[in-house]
Design an enzyme around this catalytic site. Structure first.
Site, PDB file in Angstrom:
ATOM      1  N   TYR A  78      36.909  45.693  46.317  1.00 56.42           N
ATOM      2  CA  TYR A  78      38.306  45.858  47.000  1.00 56.42           C
ATOM      3  C   TYR A  78      39.055  44.628  46.835  1.00 56.42           C
ATOM      4  O   TYR A  78      39.808  44.425  47.720  1.00 56.42           O
ATOM      5  CB  TYR A  78      38.287  46.169  48.607  1.00 56.42           C
ATOM      6  CG  TYR A  78      39.371  46.905  49.016  1.00 56.42           C
ATOM      7  CD1 TYR A  78      39.628  48.397  48.690  1.00 56.42           C
ATOM      8  CD2 TYR A  78      40.328  46.394  49.919  1.00 56.42           C
ATOM      9  CE1 TYR A  78      40.835  48.847  49.224  1.00 56.42           C
ATOM     10  CE2 TYR A  78      41.356  46.956  50.550  1.00 56.42           C
ATOM     11  CZ  TYR A  78      41.298  48.232  50.098  1.00 56.42           C
ATOM     12  OH  TYR A  78      42.608  48.949  50.758  1.00 56.42           O
ATOM     13  N   GLN A 132      42.077  44.671  41.567  1.00 58.11           N
ATOM     14  CA  GLN A 132      41.895  45.956  40.815  1.00 58.11           C
ATOM     15  C   GLN A 132      41.631  47.033  41.851  1.00 58.11           C
ATOM     16  O   GLN A 132      41.922  48.249  42.120  1.00 58.11           O
ATOM     17  CB  GLN A 132      40.947  45.996  39.870  1.00 58.11           C
ATOM     18  CG  GLN A 132      41.837  45.391  38.782  1.00 58.11           C
ATOM     19  CD  GLN A 132      42.993  45.937  37.872  1.00 58.11           C
ATOM     20  OE1 GLN A 132      43.225  47.290  38.229  1.00 58.11           O
ATOM     21  NE2 GLN A 132      43.879  45.095  37.351  1.00 58.11           N
ATOM     22  N   SER A 177      36.517  42.005  53.351  1.00 62.03           N
ATOM     23  CA  SER A 177      37.466  43.329  52.720  1.00 62.03           C
ATOM     24  C   SER A 177      37.349  44.471  53.486  1.00 62.03           C
ATOM     25  O   SER A 177      38.205  45.395  53.475  1.00 62.03           O
ATOM     26  CB  SER A 177      37.040  43.172  51.263  1.00 62.03           C
ATOM     27  OG  SER A 177      37.420  41.975  50.417  1.00 62.03           O
ATOM     28  N   ASP A 220      33.153  40.407  36.214  1.00 60.94           N
ATOM     29  CA  ASP A 220      32.118  40.806  35.025  1.00 60.94           C
ATOM     30  C   ASP A 220      30.680  40.104  35.425  1.00 60.94           C
ATOM     31  O   ASP A 220      29.819  40.875  35.141  1.00 60.94           O
ATOM     32  CB  ASP A 220      32.603  40.250  33.972  1.00 60.94           C
ATOM     33  CG  ASP A 220      33.854  40.887  33.175  1.00 60.94           C
ATOM     34  OD1 ASP A 220      33.944  42.239  33.467  1.00 60.94           O
ATOM     35  OD2 ASP A 220      34.780  40.329  32.696  1.00 60.94           O
ATOM     36  N   HIS A 233      36.856  47.273  32.395  1.00 64.94           N
ATOM     37  CA  HIS A 233      36.777  46.132  31.453  1.00 64.94           C
ATOM     38  C   HIS A 233      35.425  46.529  30.763  1.00 64.94           C
ATOM     39  O   HIS A 233      34.430  46.547  31.561  1.00 64.94           O
ATOM     40  CB  HIS A 233      37.093  44.866  31.947  1.00 64.94           C
ATOM     41  CG  HIS A 233      36.800  43.893  31.010  1.00 64.94           C
ATOM     42  ND1 HIS A 233      37.025  43.815  29.491  1.00 64.94           N
ATOM     43  CD2 HIS A 233      36.140  42.741  30.968  1.00 64.94           C
ATOM     44  CE1 HIS A 233      36.912  42.791  28.797  1.00 64.94           C
ATOM     45  NE2 HIS A 233      36.443  41.948  29.708  1.00 64.94           N
ATOM     46  N   ASP A 266      40.601  42.129  24.438  1.00 61.62           N
ATOM     47  CA  ASP A 266      40.906  41.520  25.695  1.00 61.62           C
ATOM     48  C   ASP A 266      40.396  40.108  25.738  1.00 61.62           C
ATOM     49  O   ASP A 266      41.372  39.070  26.150  1.00 61.62           O
ATOM     50  CB  ASP A 266      40.327  42.456  26.816  1.00 61.62           C
ATOM     51  CG  ASP A 266      40.752  41.621  28.183  1.00 61.62           C
ATOM     52  OD1 ASP A 266      41.827  42.302  28.674  1.00 61.62           O
ATOM     53  OD2 ASP A 266      40.021  41.207  29.025  1.00 61.62           O
ATOM     54  N   GLU A 322      60.941  21.842  31.519  1.00 67.31           N
ATOM     55  CA  GLU A 322      61.242  22.442  30.035  1.00 67.31           C
ATOM     56  C   GLU A 322      59.831  22.915  29.461  1.00 67.31           C
ATOM     57  O   GLU A 322      59.848  24.145  28.562  1.00 67.31           O
ATOM     58  CB  GLU A 322      61.376  21.103  29.356  1.00 67.31           C
ATOM     59  CG  GLU A 322      62.923  20.621  29.468  1.00 67.31           C
ATOM     60  CD  GLU A 322      63.982  21.825  29.099  1.00 67.31           C
ATOM     61  OE1 GLU A 322      63.664  22.376  28.222  1.00 67.31           O
ATOM     62  OE2 GLU A 322      65.087  21.524  29.559  1.00 67.31           O
ATOM     63  N   GLU A 371      60.547  27.220  32.627  1.00 73.64           N
ATOM     64  CA  GLU A 371      61.125  27.957  31.816  1.00 73.64           C
ATOM     65  C   GLU A 371      60.399  29.239  31.049  1.00 73.64           C
ATOM     66  O   GLU A 371      61.007  30.015  30.197  1.00 73.64           O
ATOM     67  CB  GLU A 371      62.093  27.199  31.093  1.00 73.64           C
ATOM     68  CG  GLU A 371      63.424  26.615  31.664  1.00 73.64           C
ATOM     69  CD  GLU A 371      64.338  26.159  30.581  1.00 73.64           C
ATOM     70  OE1 GLU A 371      64.642  26.822  29.727  1.00 73.64           O
ATOM     71  OE2 GLU A 371      64.657  24.936  30.752  1.00 73.64           O
ATOM     72  N   SER A 396      70.237  30.495  22.597  1.00 72.77           N
ATOM     73  CA  SER A 396      71.100  29.741  21.803  1.00 72.77           C
ATOM     74  C   SER A 396      70.709  29.858  20.394  1.00 72.77           C
ATOM     75  O   SER A 396      69.746  29.924  20.013  1.00 72.77           O
ATOM     76  CB  SER A 396      71.665  28.430  22.301  1.00 72.77           C
ATOM     77  OG  SER A 396      70.426  27.639  21.984  1.00 72.77           O
TER      78      SER A 396
END
Length: 332
Positions: free
Chosen positions: A25, A28, A53, A83, A108, A191, A227, A231, A252
């Site tokens: 739980y 996913q 959980s 996994d 997966h 993946d 930077e 961003e 730009s």
């Protein structure tokens, strides 16, 4: 062209008379369980004794039991654990109850593709893999949308495995966005490659190296952080919305020229050769072997790297800057 299925292709009725057991739980697990429940499917959540959980799942309106009890009482068993936990939990708590006619599912392909789980021949084995983190699977579902998902059939003992997989994908909201058919080999290897070479390993290394280059040249750490890390989201959002072309349209001319003329000097032929080596190690099972051995060593390398990375200056600088960005959700 690959086949993509949508809601009209994925009637959910074929699993509405069945019980789906969700093992785990976490990110996913909670999303699959709640989405299926809200889609009218009977769901049981399987957790180990004492799991923190359990109370959360009960508060969310779900039935909770031990993994063994859920495996015994479910027609479809979806393993949504890390996994490295699959093999032990499967062998000790799921396998004894995986009887003829049941369905084993994963999100997966690692444990099946690399032989950590060897399912019996008389059960269906299916993968339904949302292409996004669990919280997005849940949030988009509640908004009436969904996260695209992958479907793969490893074993079709009943002759109806594809029907079951498509119905499950519909139940978690994946069919709203599209369900792409693949196979366990392709999903697992692509993946792992994406995580290692681009999305996690490649991007993290690129960000840190750019940051360090500016710091070592005497620029302020805060400038380097903005930077080279902050961003990134702004650029990725543009790519997500409309591909590389949309990003290049939005930036730009200076930035676009720098993209074309300098980017390939960073990601060189040598970089691509290393990417191919990483892919070969995945295909040959070397990465899987290394990861399995790492867990047998109680994650000695992983724990060491976590400590080292936590002490990198980009983390401290970023923590201080983000603390002033009140619009960010800083909940852990």
């Amino acid at each position: 062209m690959a086949k993509v299925y949508y809601e009209s292709d994925c009637p959910i009725e074929s699993i509405k008379h069945k019980t789906v057991g969700i093992i785990g739980y976490g990110s996913q697990g909670h999303a699959h369980a709640l989405n299926l429940h809200d889609s009218g499917v009977k769901v049981l959540v399987g957790l180990y004794e004492g799991s923190r959980s359990a109370e959360k799942a009960r508060k969310d309106g779900l039935q909770v039991a031990t993994v063994e009890e859920v495996a015994q009482n479910s027609d479809i068993i979806m393993i949504l654990l890390p996994d490295e936990k699959h093999r032990e939990v499967y062998e000790t708590q799921i396998k004894p109850h995986l009887t003829k006619g049941k369905t084993l599912m994963v999100a997966h392909g690692f444990s099946i593709h690399f032989g950590q789980i060897i399912p019996p021949e008389n059960v269906d084995v299916i993968m339904v893999a949302p292409k996004g983190p669990g919280h997005r699977v849940r949030v988009t579902y509640t908004q009436g949308a969904g996260v695209p998902s992958l479907l793969a059939i490893y074993q079709d003992a009943s002759g109806k495995a594809k029907e079951t997989g498509l119905a499950y994908a519909n139940g978690i909201g994946g069919a709203r966005a599209g369900v792409l058919e693949t196979n366990f080999k392709e999903e697992t290897e692509t993946d792992l490659f994406g995580e290692q070479a681009v999305l996690c390993g490649g991007l993290s290394a690129l960000i840190k190296t750019g940051y360090e280059t500016l710091i070592e040249a005497g620029y302020q750490p805060e400038m380097a952080y903005f930077e080279c890390l902050h961003e990134v989201k702004l650029i990725v959002d543009l790519i997500y919305e409309g591909g590389l072309a949309n990003m290049r349209y939005s930036i730009s001319n200076t930035a676009e020229y720098g993209d074309y003329s300098r980017g390939e000097r960073v990601i060189t032929d040598e970089t691509k050769k290393e990417m191919k080596k990483i892919l070969s190690e995945i295909q040959e099972g070397k990465f899987a072997r290394d990861f399995i051995l790492e867990n047998q060593s109680n994650c000695a390398y992983l724990n060491s790297r976590r400590r080292l990375e936590a002490n990198h200056s980009i983390e401290e600088v970023g923590k201080n800057l983000r603390s002033q960005m009140k619009f960010l959700d800083l909940k852990k």
